[in-house]
Design a protein around this motif. Structure first.
Motif, PDB file in Angstrom:
ATOM      1  N   ALA A   1     -19.820  -7.298 -11.006  1.00  0.00           N
ATOM      2  CA  ALA A   1     -20.673  -7.311  -9.807  1.00  0.00           C
ATOM      3  C   ALA A   1     -20.407  -6.076  -8.954  1.00  0.00           C
ATOM      4  N   ASP A   2     -19.134  -5.721  -8.772  1.00  0.00           N
ATOM      5  CA  ASP A   2     -18.799  -4.536  -7.976  1.00  0.00           C
ATOM      6  C   ASP A   2     -19.266  -3.265  -8.670  1.00  0.00           C
ATOM      7  N   THR A   3     -19.180  -3.226  -9.989  1.00  0.00           N
ATOM      8  CA  THR A   3     -19.666  -2.060 -10.733  1.00  0.00           C
ATOM      9  C   THR A   3     -21.167  -1.881 -10.498  1.00  0.00           C
ATOM     10  N   PHE A   4     -21.926  -2.978 -10.586  1.00  0.00           N
ATOM     11  CA  PHE A   4     -23.369  -2.914 -10.362  1.00  0.00           C
ATOM     12  C   PHE A   4     -23.688  -2.385  -8.967  1.00  0.00           C
ATOM     13  N   ARG A   5     -23.010  -2.956  -7.935  1.00  0.00           N
ATOM     14  CA  ARG A   5     -23.259  -2.512  -6.559  1.00  0.00           C
ATOM     15  C   ARG A   5     -22.869  -1.052  -6.367  1.00  0.00           C
ATOM     16  N   PHE A   6     -21.766  -0.627  -6.993  1.00  0.00           N
ATOM     17  CA  PHE A   6     -21.341   0.761  -6.811  1.00  0.00           C
ATOM     18  C   PHE A   6     -22.293   1.709  -7.519  1.00  0.00           C
ATOM     19  N   GLU A   7     -22.818   1.312  -8.668  1.00  0.00           N
ATOM     20  CA  GLU A   7     -23.777   2.177  -9.367  1.00  0.00           C
ATOM     21  C   GLU A   7     -25.058   2.350  -8.553  1.00  0.00           C
ATOM     22  N   GLU A   8     -25.451   1.313  -7.808  1.00  0.00           N
ATOM     23  CA  GLU A   8     -26.585   1.461  -6.892  1.00  0.00           C
ATOM     24  C   GLU A   8     -26.262   2.498  -5.816  1.00  0.00           C
ATOM     25  N   HIS A   9     -25.035   2.436  -5.275  1.00  0.00           N
ATOM     26  CA  HIS A   9     -24.610   3.409  -4.265  1.00  0.00           C
ATOM     27  C   HIS A   9     -24.525   4.804  -4.880  1.00  0.00           C
ATOM     28  N   LEU A  10     -24.027   4.892  -6.095  1.00  0.00           N
ATOM     29  CA  LEU A  10     -23.831   6.168  -6.779  1.00  0.00           C
ATOM     30  C   LEU A  10     -25.154   6.916  -6.963  1.00  0.00           C
ATOM     31  N   ALA A  11     -26.246   6.167  -7.154  1.00  0.00           N
ATOM     32  CA  ALA A  11     -27.558   6.798  -7.336  1.00  0.00           C
ATOM     33  C   ALA A  11     -27.983   7.575  -6.089  1.00  0.00           C
ATOM     34  N   ASP A  12     -27.510   7.147  -4.915  1.00  0.00           N
ATOM     35  CA  ASP A  12     -27.913   7.790  -3.662  1.00  0.00           C
ATOM     36  C   ASP A  12     -26.837   8.665  -3.033  1.00  0.00           C
ATOM     37  N   CYS A  13     -25.662   8.784  -3.649  1.00  0.00           N
ATOM     38  CA  CYS A  13     -24.548   9.505  -3.012  1.00  0.00           C
ATOM     39  C   CYS A  13     -24.040  10.621  -3.932  1.00  0.00           C
ATOM     40  N   PRO A  14     -24.450  11.862  -3.684  1.00  0.00           N
ATOM     41  CA  PRO A  14     -23.988  12.960  -4.539  1.00  0.00           C
ATOM     42  C   PRO A  14     -22.478  13.217  -4.412  1.00  0.00           C
ATOM     43  N   GLY A  15     -21.898  12.926  -3.246  1.00  0.00           N
ATOM     44  CA  GLY A  15     -20.455  13.119  -3.078  1.00  0.00           C
ATOM     45  C   GLY A  15     -19.653  12.200  -3.988  1.00  0.00           C
ATOM     46  N   CYS A  16     -20.077  10.953  -4.068  1.00  0.00           N
ATOM     47  CA  CYS A  16     -19.369  10.006  -4.938  1.00  0.00           C
ATOM     48  C   CYS A  16     -19.584  10.357  -6.410  1.00  0.00           C
ATOM     49  N   ARG A  17     -20.782  10.850  -6.772  1.00  0.00           N
ATOM     50  CA  ARG A  17     -21.022  11.278  -8.162  1.00  0.00           C
ATOM     51  C   ARG A  17     -20.078  12.418  -8.528  1.00  0.00           C
ATOM     52  N   ALA A  18     -19.879  13.352  -7.605  1.00  0.00           N
ATOM     53  CA  ALA A  18     -18.983  14.482  -7.876  1.00  0.00           C
ATOM     54  C   ALA A  18     -17.542  14.007  -8.023  1.00  0.00           C
ATOM     55  N   ARG A  19     -17.121  13.108  -7.137  1.00  0.00           N
ATOM     56  CA  ARG A  19     -15.740  12.600  -7.228  1.00  0.00           C
ATOM     57  C   ARG A  19     -15.526  11.772  -8.486  1.00  0.00           C
ATOM     58  N   ALA A  20     -16.546  11.014  -8.881  1.00  0.00           N
ATOM     59  CA  ALA A  20     -16.438  10.223 -10.115  1.00  0.00           C
ATOM     60  C   ALA A  20     -16.277  11.155 -11.312  1.00  0.00           C
ATOM     61  N   GLY A  21     -16.970  12.294 -11.288  1.00  0.00           N
ATOM     62  CA  GLY A  21     -16.819  13.272 -12.368  1.00  0.00           C
ATOM     63  C   GLY A  21     -15.429  13.880 -12.405  1.00  0.00           C
ATOM     64  N   GLU A  22     -14.796  14.029 -11.231  1.00  0.00           N
ATOM     65  CA  GLU A  22     -13.437  14.576 -11.182  1.00  0.00           C
ATOM     66  C   GLU A  22     -12.429  13.646 -11.850  1.00  0.00           C
ATOM     67  N   PHE A  23     -12.723  12.358 -11.864  1.00  0.00           N
ATOM     68  CA  PHE A  23     -11.821  11.387 -12.477  1.00  0.00           C
ATOM     69  C   PHE A  23     -11.939  11.351 -14.003  1.00  0.00           C
ATOM     70  N   ALA A  24     -12.893  12.069 -14.579  1.00  0.00           N
ATOM     71  CA  ALA A  24     -13.101  12.017 -16.022  1.00  0.00           C
ATOM     72  C   ALA A  24     -11.847  12.457 -16.779  1.00  0.00           C
ATOM     73  N   GLY A  25     -11.166  13.489 -16.293  1.00  0.00           N
ATOM     74  CA  GLY A  25      -9.945  13.945 -16.961  1.00  0.00           C
ATOM     75  C   GLY A  25      -8.850  12.899 -16.916  1.00  0.00           C
ATOM     76  N   VAL A  26      -8.734  12.225 -15.792  1.00  0.00           N
ATOM     77  CA  VAL A  26      -7.727  11.167 -15.665  1.00  0.00           C
ATOM     78  C   VAL A  26      -8.067  10.022 -16.602  1.00  0.00           C
ATOM     79  N   ARG A  27      -9.350   9.636 -16.617  1.00  0.00           N
ATOM     80  CA  ARG A  27      -9.787   8.535 -17.478  1.00  0.00           C
ATOM     81  C   ARG A  27      -9.524   8.872 -18.940  1.00  0.00           C
ATOM     82  N   ASP A  28      -9.832  10.105 -19.346  1.00  0.00           N
ATOM     83  CA  ASP A  28      -9.610  10.499 -20.743  1.00  0.00           C
ATOM     84  C   ASP A  28      -8.128  10.511 -21.085  1.00  0.00           C
TER      85      ASP A  28
END
Length: 139
Positions: free
Chosen positions: A21-48
């Motif tokens: 449920a939180d993932t769904f709500r955050f993805e809705e927010h992510l569609a409208d927030c370029p700052g959060c999209r950029a920060r989520a991309g920064e975490f890709a190295g950590v996730r990998d």
């Protein structure tokens, strides 16, 4: 995960630890927030990097209780150790001067060696200290 500030969910979302449920709500927010999209991309190295280690392991049942018991046991041991050290310090503080005051013999000198001996009449504890001169000091 309930929070009024969606921007603080970026790391949890990027690492995949949000509930559905939180993932769904955050993805809705992510569609409208370029700052959060950029920060989520920064975490890709950590996730990998974490993916190499493997999936997160959930703690087993009773882990918190076992950890609390271990901490409590360590604190009890430390408390007993402190009490024993304090008792030893008191014994030394009281009996040390008494042992020195009750020396039965003064320094016994012979061939560059000095020797002191003493006995505590109350406890029967006896001690001998010998000092000998050396080139580098006293042994």
């Amino acid at each position: 995960m309930q929070t009024t500030e969606p921007h603080v969910r970026v790391g949890a979302y990027a690492l995949g630890v949000l509930g559905s449920a939180d993932t769904f709500r955050f993805e809705e927010h992510l569609a409208d927030c370029p700052g959060c999209r950029a920060r989520a991309g920064e975490f890709a190295g950590v996730r990998d990097g974490l993916a190499v280690v493997g999936p997160p392991v959930a703690p087993g049942p009773g882990l918190a209780e076992r950890l609390a018991a271990a901490v409590a046991a360590g604190r009890r041991r430390a408390g007993r150790r402190r009490l024993a050290l304090a008792a030893a310090a008191v014994v030394l503080a009281v009996s040390g001067p008494a042992a020195v005051a009750g020396l039965s013999g003064g320094p016994a000198e012979g061939a560059g060696t000095q020797r002191w001996s003493g006995t505590d009449g109350a406890s029967g504890v006896a001690a001998v200290v010998t000092a000998a001169g050396r080139e580098w000091g006293t042994a």
